[in-house]
Scaffold this motif. Structure first.
Motif, PDB file in Angstrom:
ATOM      1  N   ASN A 331       0.844  -1.207   0.000  1.00 44.01           N
ATOM      2  CA  ASN A 331       0.000   0.000   0.000  1.00 44.01           C
ATOM      3  C   ASN A 331       0.873   1.248   0.000  1.00 44.01           C
ATOM      4  O   ASN A 331       0.605   2.208  -0.722  1.00 44.01           O
ATOM      5  CB  ASN A 331      -0.886   0.025   1.243  1.00 44.01           C
ATOM      6  CG  ASN A 331      -2.222  -0.646   1.008  1.00 44.01           C
ATOM      7  OD1 ASN A 331      -2.516  -1.038  -0.113  1.00 44.01           O
ATOM      8  ND2 ASN A 331      -3.015  -0.785   2.046  1.00 44.01           N
ATOM      9  N   TYR A 335       0.556   3.979  -2.838  1.00 43.22           N
ATOM     10  CA  TYR A 335      -0.084   5.272  -2.562  1.00 43.22           C
ATOM     11  C   TYR A 335       0.895   6.407  -2.243  1.00 43.22           C
ATOM     12  O   TYR A 335       0.496   7.460  -1.783  1.00 43.22           O
ATOM     13  CB  TYR A 335      -1.106   5.121  -1.420  1.00 43.22           C
ATOM     14  CG  TYR A 335      -2.236   4.204  -1.802  1.00 43.22           C
ATOM     15  CD1 TYR A 335      -3.163   4.601  -2.767  1.00 43.22           C
ATOM     16  CD2 TYR A 335      -2.359   2.943  -1.249  1.00 43.22           C
ATOM     17  CE1 TYR A 335      -4.187   3.746  -3.146  1.00 43.22           C
ATOM     18  CE2 TYR A 335      -3.380   2.089  -1.629  1.00 43.22           C
ATOM     19  CZ  TYR A 335      -4.291   2.491  -2.574  1.00 43.22           C
ATOM     20  OH  TYR A 335      -5.296   1.652  -2.968  1.00 43.22           O
ATOM     21  N   SER A 384      -7.705   3.889  -6.411  1.00 44.38           N
ATOM     22  CA  SER A 384      -7.504   2.504  -5.977  1.00 44.38           C
ATOM     23  C   SER A 384      -7.713   1.551  -7.130  1.00 44.38           C
ATOM     24  O   SER A 384      -7.034   0.546  -7.255  1.00 44.38           O
ATOM     25  CB  SER A 384      -8.470   2.153  -4.862  1.00 44.38           C
ATOM     26  OG  SER A 384      -8.196   2.917  -3.749  1.00 44.38           O
ATOM     27  N   GLY A 391      -9.659  -3.134  -2.203  1.00 43.49           N
ATOM     28  CA  GLY A 391     -10.372  -2.485  -1.100  1.00 43.49           C
ATOM     29  C   GLY A 391     -10.483  -3.413   0.105  1.00 43.49           C
ATOM     30  O   GLY A 391     -11.197  -3.130   1.062  1.00 43.49           O
TER      31      GLY A 391
HETATM   32  P1  ADP Z   1      -6.889  -1.118  -1.586  1.00 40.07           P
HETATM   33  O1  ADP Z   1      -6.915  -2.520  -2.056  1.00 40.07           O
HETATM   34  O2  ADP Z   1      -7.830  -0.225  -2.307  1.00 40.07           O
HETATM   35  O3  ADP Z   1      -5.516  -0.601  -1.457  1.00 40.07           O
HETATM   36  P2  ADP Z   1      -6.866  -1.186   1.285  1.00 40.07           P
HETATM   37  O4  ADP Z   1      -7.858  -1.754   2.234  1.00 40.07           O
HETATM   38  O5  ADP Z   1      -5.504  -1.793   1.283  1.00 40.07           O
HETATM   39  O6  ADP Z   1      -7.539  -1.219  -0.123  1.00 40.07           O
HETATM   40  O7  ADP Z   1      -6.720   0.359   1.589  1.00 40.07           O
HETATM   41  C1  ADP Z   1      -7.880   1.143   1.772  1.00 40.07           C
HETATM   42  C2  ADP Z   1      -7.609   2.573   1.359  1.00 40.07           C
HETATM   43  O8  ADP Z   1      -6.698   3.159   2.268  1.00 40.07           O
HETATM   44  C3  ADP Z   1      -6.950   2.690   0.018  1.00 40.07           C
HETATM   45  O9  ADP Z   1      -7.931   2.741  -0.983  1.00 40.07           O
HETATM   46  C4  ADP Z   1      -6.185   3.989   0.129  1.00 40.07           C
HETATM   47  O10 ADP Z   1      -7.017   5.062  -0.261  1.00 40.07           O
HETATM   48  C5  ADP Z   1      -5.881   4.121   1.606  1.00 40.07           C
HETATM   49  N1  ADP Z   1      -4.466   3.820   1.921  1.00 40.07           N
HETATM   50  C6  ADP Z   1      -3.970   2.644   2.338  1.00 40.07           C
HETATM   51  N2  ADP Z   1      -2.630   2.735   2.560  1.00 40.07           N
HETATM   52  C7  ADP Z   1      -2.284   4.014   2.303  1.00 40.07           C
HETATM   53  C8  ADP Z   1      -1.062   4.759   2.363  1.00 40.07           C
HETATM   54  N3  ADP Z   1       0.089   4.187   2.733  1.00 40.07           N
HETATM   55  N4  ADP Z   1      -1.103   6.057   2.020  1.00 40.07           N
HETATM   56  C9  ADP Z   1      -2.257   6.649   1.645  1.00 40.07           C
HETATM   57  N5  ADP Z   1      -3.444   6.003   1.584  1.00 40.07           N
HETATM   58  C10 ADP Z   1      -3.471   4.712   1.883  1.00 40.07           C
END
Ligand code: ADP
Length: 432
Positions: A331, A335, A384, A391
């Protein structure tokens, strides 16, 4: 009718009494004999009244006191008044207890009250039906001698009643009960047992359904992906077809990721693996994760640094911990805008071992933080989708951590970066 008692009047009466004896004594020239007679008569009268009082208190069925005069009238009136007051209080209290019992009999849950020695003080009708308690023969018996399920015994003796437990019914193994204990008053405990058979069946059906659907979708998707790989599309000759082909490949890849994550989540939810059975060599696992993160980082150009303390192994489920750590690291890679700095820590702290991923990416606003671990919750849906995220990543992390008695701590500042961390309890530390 209440007449206030007058000491002055009583003393005057006494003086008058002895004066009349003294007068007669003086007249017949036997003053001391008459005075002695007066004292004896007074004593005899008082003893007679004491005898009557004793009979009235202990042997008489009559509530109203015998008719007497003088000081004794006041004493009788006083006792009678106290008795009446107690009787009214007793009536009020027994009315209250009756109403309370009627109310608790109307409860839709089984309720049992136990004292500081774990002995049953009271239970309602449902407790007798569902928990198999007998009333009044079980009154005063220890509750943990009557409900013998190991999970309940452990919960009852752990003295930590923050969360309820789910246990099969002692009278019918097909039923599931949720036991919740609430301490109150002077070390008394109230046990509420709720029938959650229907809810747990629905929950099990939901889990099975998601697991089965994900499993069934896997095969057709693999077939589609396989054929897509073989389709010869010339982007020069047919750019429209090439665009559609690329989009189809990307979307099937997304669906595959989604199904894989759903299956992982189902597996973790259904997992009954004990966390104290296997030692996970986290430093070795993190070395491999570092290689994977660097491979993913090829076109992002982040500076990724792993700060791992050697030999810091823990008890746990390896596949689950790998899944949680990789989700957090990937992640951060996804991101954080290109050229970012990502630090991954695995270090010992006072509470246990801490895993932390810190990035200097775009950050997440406070409004989203509380909901991030919900299934399919995304801050920016379009973004995403582009990263191929399902998600479900943080939801998986949450379940893994809850299985390892830990929880995810998220802190983030918009445009400065985010930190995702968890601490595994000292108890989970394995000797290296
Ligand atoms: P996804 O599969 O969409 O990455 P996650 O459950 O892993 O779903 O993450 C949920 C949301 O949290 C992501 O859609 C993203 O917007 C946010 N997110 C997760 N990790 C980070 C990060 N390191 N920096 C910024 N936003 C993040």
């Amino acid at each position: 009718m209440y007449y206030p008692f007058s000491w002055l009047k009583s003393c005057l009466k006494l003086v008058l009494y002895f004066f009349s004896f003294a007068l007669v004594g003086w007249y017949v020239d036997a003053l001391w004999v008459l005075l002695l007679l007066g004292v004896v008569m007074l004593l005899a009268t008082n003893y007679w009244h004491l005898y009557k009082l004793n009979r009235w208190l202990w042997h008489s069925r009559k509530m109203s006191p015998p008719t007497v005069t003088g000081v004794w009238e006041h004493i009788y009136e006083g006792i009678y008044h106290l008795q009446r007051r107690n009787r009214t209080k007793r009536k009020e209290l027994s009315g209250l207890i009756k109403r309370f019992r009627e109310g608790s009999e109307a409860l839709p849950d089984a309720a049992v009250v136990v004292d500081a020695n774990a002995c049953i003080i009271w239970c309602n009708r449902l407790a007798r039906l569902d928990l198999g308690l007998k009333w009044p023969s079980d009154a005063g018996r220890r509750l943990d001698n009557l409900i013998r399920h190991p999970a309940f015994i452990e919960y009852f003796h752990a003295d930590n009643f923050d969360h309820p437990i789910e246990v099969p019914s002692p009278t019918n193994p097909n039923k599931t009960f949720e036991y919740r204990i609430m301490p109150y008053g002077e070390e008394h405990l109230l046990l509420i047992a709720r029938d959650i058979t229907r809810i747990s069946q629905l929950e099990a059906m939901r889990k099975d359904f998601v697991a089965n659907v994900s499993h069934e979708l896997r095969t057709p998707l693999t077939v589609i992906t396989g054929y897509l790989e073989f389709l010869p599309v010339d982007s020069q000759e047919n750019p429209m077809m090439a665009k559609a082909f690329n989009e189809m490949t990307a979307q099937t890849q997304r669906m595959q990721n989604l199904i894989e994550d759903l299956l992982v989540l189902s597996r973790i939810e259904a997992s009954s693996e004990r966390i104290y059975e296997h030692v996970v060599d986290m430093p070795v696992m993190l070395q491999q994760l570092e290689r994977e993160a660097q491979a993913l980082n090829k076109d992002k150009g982040h500076t990724i640094t792993f700060h791992v303390t050697d030999g810091l192994k823990v008890y746990g489920v390896e596949t689950e911990l790998r899944s949680a750590c990789s989700n957090l690291v990937f992640n951060a890679v996804h991101y954080t805008p290109p050229g970012g700095v990502i630090d991954v820590y695995w270090q010992q702290t006072a509470e246990g071992v801490r895993f932390c991923v810190a990035d200097n990416g775009e950050g997440i606003s406070q409004a989203h933080l509380a909901r991030l671990t919900e299934r399919f919750y995304r801050v920016d849906k379009a973004r995403s989708r582009k990263t191929g995220g399902s998600g479900l990543g943080l939801s998986i992390v949450k379940h893994v951590l809850s299985h390892h008695n830990s929880q995810l701590e998220i802190s983030s500042v918009v445009n400065q970066g985010s930190q995702f961390a968890f601490v595994l309890n000292r108890e989970l530390l394995a000797a290296s």
